[in-house]
Design a protein around this motif. Structure first.
Motif, PDB file in Angstrom:
ATOM      1  N   LEU A  27       0.844  -1.194   0.000  1.00 39.31           N
ATOM      2  CA  LEU A  27       0.000   0.000   0.000  1.00 39.31           C
ATOM      3  C   LEU A  27       0.882   1.247   0.000  1.00 39.31           C
ATOM      4  N   PRO A  28       0.348   2.380  -0.454  1.00 36.15           N
ATOM      5  CA  PRO A  28       1.152   3.613  -0.506  1.00 36.15           C
ATOM      6  C   PRO A  28       1.711   3.995   0.865  1.00 36.15           C
ATOM      7  N   ASP A  29       2.944   4.519   0.850  1.00 42.99           N
ATOM      8  CA  ASP A  29       3.580   4.929   2.099  1.00 42.99           C
ATOM      9  C   ASP A  29       3.373   6.419   2.389  1.00 42.99           C
ATOM     10  N   GLY A  30       2.570   7.081   1.560  1.00 37.84           N
ATOM     11  CA  GLY A  30       2.287   8.492   1.764  1.00 37.84           C
ATOM     12  C   GLY A  30       0.950   8.859   1.151  1.00 37.84           C
ATOM     13  N   TYR A  31       0.534  10.095   1.382  1.00 38.19           N
ATOM     14  CA  TYR A  31      -0.727  10.573   0.824  1.00 38.19           C
ATOM     15  C   TYR A  31      -0.527  11.983   0.281  1.00 38.19           C
ATOM     16  N   PHE A  32      -1.387  12.372  -0.618  1.00 41.17           N
ATOM     17  CA  PHE A  32      -1.409  13.727  -1.172  1.00 41.17           C
ATOM     18  C   PHE A  32      -2.861  14.068  -1.446  1.00 41.17           C
ATOM     19  N   ILE A  33      -3.270  15.241  -0.990  1.00 42.23           N
ATOM     20  CA  ILE A  33      -4.632  15.689  -1.253  1.00 42.23           C
ATOM     21  C   ILE A  33      -4.569  17.134  -1.707  1.00 42.23           C
ATOM     22  N   GLU A  34      -5.449  17.483  -2.648  1.00 40.57           N
ATOM     23  CA  GLU A  34      -5.507  18.844  -3.169  1.00 40.57           C
ATOM     24  C   GLU A  34      -6.951  19.193  -3.472  1.00 40.57           C
ATOM     25  N   LYS A  35      -7.364  20.352  -2.989  1.00 45.42           N
ATOM     26  CA  LYS A  35      -8.715  20.864  -3.236  1.00 45.42           C
ATOM     27  C   LYS A  35      -8.610  22.335  -3.608  1.00 45.42           C
ATOM     28  N   SER A  36      -9.526  22.796  -4.458  1.00 46.11           N
ATOM     29  CA  SER A  36      -9.539  24.196  -4.884  1.00 46.11           C
ATOM     30  C   SER A  36     -10.941  24.769  -4.779  1.00 46.11           C
ATOM     31  N   ALA A  37     -10.995  26.093  -4.684  1.00 43.63           N
ATOM     32  CA  ALA A  37     -12.269  26.815  -4.666  1.00 43.63           C
ATOM     33  C   ALA A  37     -12.034  28.202  -5.250  1.00 43.63           C
ATOM     34  N   ILE A  38     -13.080  28.773  -5.802  1.00 37.39           N
ATOM     35  CA  ILE A  38     -13.049  30.140  -6.301  1.00 37.39           C
ATOM     36  C   ILE A  38     -13.794  31.005  -5.277  1.00 37.39           C
ATOM     37  N   ILE A  39     -13.128  32.063  -4.817  1.00 40.96           N
ATOM     38  CA  ILE A  39     -13.706  32.958  -3.814  1.00 40.96           C
ATOM     39  C   ILE A  39     -13.769  34.361  -4.404  1.00 40.96           C
ATOM     40  N   LYS A  40     -14.904  34.992  -4.252  1.00 39.17           N
ATOM     41  CA  LYS A  40     -15.141  36.310  -4.845  1.00 39.17           C
ATOM     42  C   LYS A  40     -14.588  37.433  -3.967  1.00 39.17           C
ATOM     43  N   LYS A  41     -13.290  37.407  -3.794  1.00 39.15           N
ATOM     44  CA  LYS A  41     -12.544  38.439  -3.071  1.00 39.15           C
ATOM     45  C   LYS A  41     -11.121  38.451  -3.635  1.00 39.15           C
ATOM     46  N   PRO A  42     -10.406  39.572  -3.510  1.00 43.21           N
ATOM     47  CA  PRO A  42      -9.018  39.641  -3.999  1.00 43.21           C
ATOM     48  C   PRO A  42      -8.085  38.696  -3.234  1.00 43.21           C
ATOM     49  N   CYS A  43      -6.987  38.323  -3.888  1.00 44.09           N
ATOM     50  CA  CYS A  43      -6.015  37.386  -3.307  1.00 44.09           C
ATOM     51  C   CYS A  43      -5.555  37.788  -1.911  1.00 44.09           C
ATOM     52  N   ALA A  44      -5.146  39.026  -1.741  1.00 43.10           N
ATOM     53  CA  ALA A  44      -4.598  39.467  -0.452  1.00 43.10           C
ATOM     54  C   ALA A  44      -5.621  39.298   0.675  1.00 43.10           C
ATOM     55  N   TYR A  45      -6.872  39.582   0.377  1.00 41.78           N
ATOM     56  CA  TYR A  45      -7.928  39.451   1.379  1.00 41.78           C
ATOM     57  C   TYR A  45      -8.100  37.986   1.787  1.00 41.78           C
ATOM     58  N   VAL A  46      -8.168  37.098   0.804  1.00 39.66           N
ATOM     59  CA  VAL A  46      -8.362  35.666   1.086  1.00 39.66           C
ATOM     60  C   VAL A  46      -7.138  35.095   1.788  1.00 39.66           C
ATOM     61  N   MET A  47      -5.967  35.483   1.303  1.00 38.65           N
ATOM     62  CA  MET A  47      -4.730  34.973   1.882  1.00 38.65           C
ATOM     63  C   MET A  47      -4.621  35.343   3.364  1.00 38.65           C
ATOM     64  N   THR A 102      -6.012  27.078  -3.778  1.00 38.15           N
ATOM     65  CA  THR A 102      -5.694  25.651  -3.840  1.00 38.15           C
ATOM     66  C   THR A 102      -5.011  25.258  -2.534  1.00 38.15           C
ATOM     67  N   TRP A 103      -5.577  24.244  -1.890  1.00 34.03           N
ATOM     68  CA  TRP A 103      -5.086  23.746  -0.596  1.00 34.03           C
ATOM     69  C   TRP A 103      -4.530  22.349  -0.820  1.00 34.03           C
ATOM     70  N   GLN A 104      -3.268  22.159  -0.482  1.00 32.27           N
ATOM     71  CA  GLN A 104      -2.607  20.859  -0.623  1.00 32.27           C
ATOM     72  C   GLN A 104      -2.098  20.386   0.736  1.00 32.27           C
ATOM     73  N   ASN A 105      -2.106  19.090   0.906  1.00 38.13           N
ATOM     74  CA  ASN A 105      -1.545  18.504   2.113  1.00 38.13           C
ATOM     75  C   ASN A 105      -0.943  17.161   1.733  1.00 38.13           C
ATOM     76  N   PHE A 106       0.255  16.896   2.245  1.00 33.86           N
ATOM     77  CA  PHE A 106       0.879  15.607   1.980  1.00 33.86           C
ATOM     78  C   PHE A 106       1.760  15.202   3.151  1.00 33.86           C
ATOM     79  N   GLY A 107       1.891  13.899   3.303  1.00 34.64           N
ATOM     80  CA  GLY A 107       2.704  13.371   4.393  1.00 34.64           C
ATOM     81  C   GLY A 107       2.856  11.870   4.278  1.00 34.64           C
ATOM     82  N   ALA A 108       3.520  11.305   5.247  1.00 27.20           N
ATOM     83  CA  ALA A 108       3.799   9.870   5.267  1.00 27.20           C
ATOM     84  C   ALA A 108       2.662   9.094   5.928  1.00 27.20           C
ATOM     85  N   LEU A 109       2.525   7.849   5.508  1.00 32.25           N
ATOM     86  CA  LEU A 109       1.610   6.903   6.156  1.00 32.25           C
ATOM     87  C   LEU A 109       2.479   5.807   6.767  1.00 32.25           C
ATOM     88  N   PRO A 110       2.640   5.820   8.086  1.00 31.78           N
ATOM     89  CA  PRO A 110       3.537   4.858   8.730  1.00 31.78           C
ATOM     90  C   PRO A 110       3.085   3.406   8.540  1.00 31.78           C
TER      91      PRO A 110
END
Length: 174
Positions: free
Chosen positions: A24-44, A134-142
Motif C-alpha cells: 500500500l502507498p507509504d504516503g498521501y497527497f490531497i488537493e482541493k480548490s475553490a473560487i472565492i469572490k474576493k481579492p487574493c490578499a484578502y483571502v490569503m 488551492t489547498w494541498q496537504n501531503f505526508g507519510a503513512l507509517p
C-alpha cells in the motif's frame, strides 16, 4: 486444540495484513480548490493569520473543547497555532514560508499518532476580484497501520478540506 486453531488463524490474518501493508502507498497527497469572490490578499489573510484561520478551519468547527494557543507574528514565518483536545488530539501548524501567492506550513501531530505533514496553499488571481485558492496537504503513512488506514484517512481529509474551503468562502464573501 481449538485454541491452537484460533491462534493459527489469528497469526495468518496478522501476517496477511502485514504483507498487504507492504504494497500500500507509504504516503498521501490531497488537493482541493475553490473560487472565492474576493481579492487574493484578502483571502490569503484569512489563511495566513491564525486569528482568522480558527474562524473557518473545519477542525475548529467540530465542537471539541480544546485548548489552543497562537504565537508569533501574524503572516510571518514562525507564526504558530497549537492545540490540545480530546477529539482533535495534540498538534501544531507553523507558517514556514510566505510570498504574495503562497503559504507553506509545517503540520505536526503529537497525538493520537505522531506524524509530520506539509500544508501548502496557492492563491491565484481569477477574474475580476476573484481568487482561486488551492489547498494541498501531503505526508507519510507509517507502516503498517497508517498504510492500512490510508484509504479512510484520505477519504476523511477530502471531506474535511471541502468543508474547510466552503467555510473559508463563506467567511470571505459575507
Amino acid at each position: 486444540m481449538t485454541i491452537l486453531y484460533i491462534l493459527g488463524i489469528l497469526v495468518v490474518v496478522i501476517v496477511l495484513l502485514l504483507i498487504i501493508a507492504l504494497f500500500l502507498p507509504d504516503g498521501y497527497f490531497i488537493e482541493k480548490s475553490a473560487i472565492i469572490k474576493k481579492p487574493c490578499a484578502y483571502v490569503m489573510d484569512k489563511v495566513a493569520d491564525f486569528h482568522n484561520y480558527i474562524l473557518w478551519n473545519p477542525w475548529q468547527q467540530k465542537g471539541d473543547k480544546s485548548k489552543s494557543d497562537i504565537t508569533g507574528l501574524s503572516k510571518r514565518p514562525g507564526h504558530k497555532y497549537s492545540w490540545k483536545g480530546s477529539k482533535r488530539g495534540t498538534g501544531s501548524l507553523t507558517l514556514r514560508d510566505i510570498d504574495e501567492h503562497h503559504l507553506n506550513f509545517d503540520l505536526e501531530f503529537i497525538s493520537p499518532v505522531r506524524t509530520i505533514a506539509r500544508d501548502n496553499w496557492l492563491f491565484e488571481d481569477w477574474g475580476s476580484d476573484e481568487t482561486k485558492v488551492t489547498w494541498q496537504n501531503f505526508g507519510a503513512l507509517p507502516y503498517p497501520m497508517g498504510r492500512l488506514k490510508g484509504y479512510m484517512f484520505h477519504k476523511n481529509l477530502d471531506r474535511q478540506f471541502s468543508e474547510g474551503l466552503r467555510n473559508l468562502k463563506k467567511l470571505c464573501e459575507k
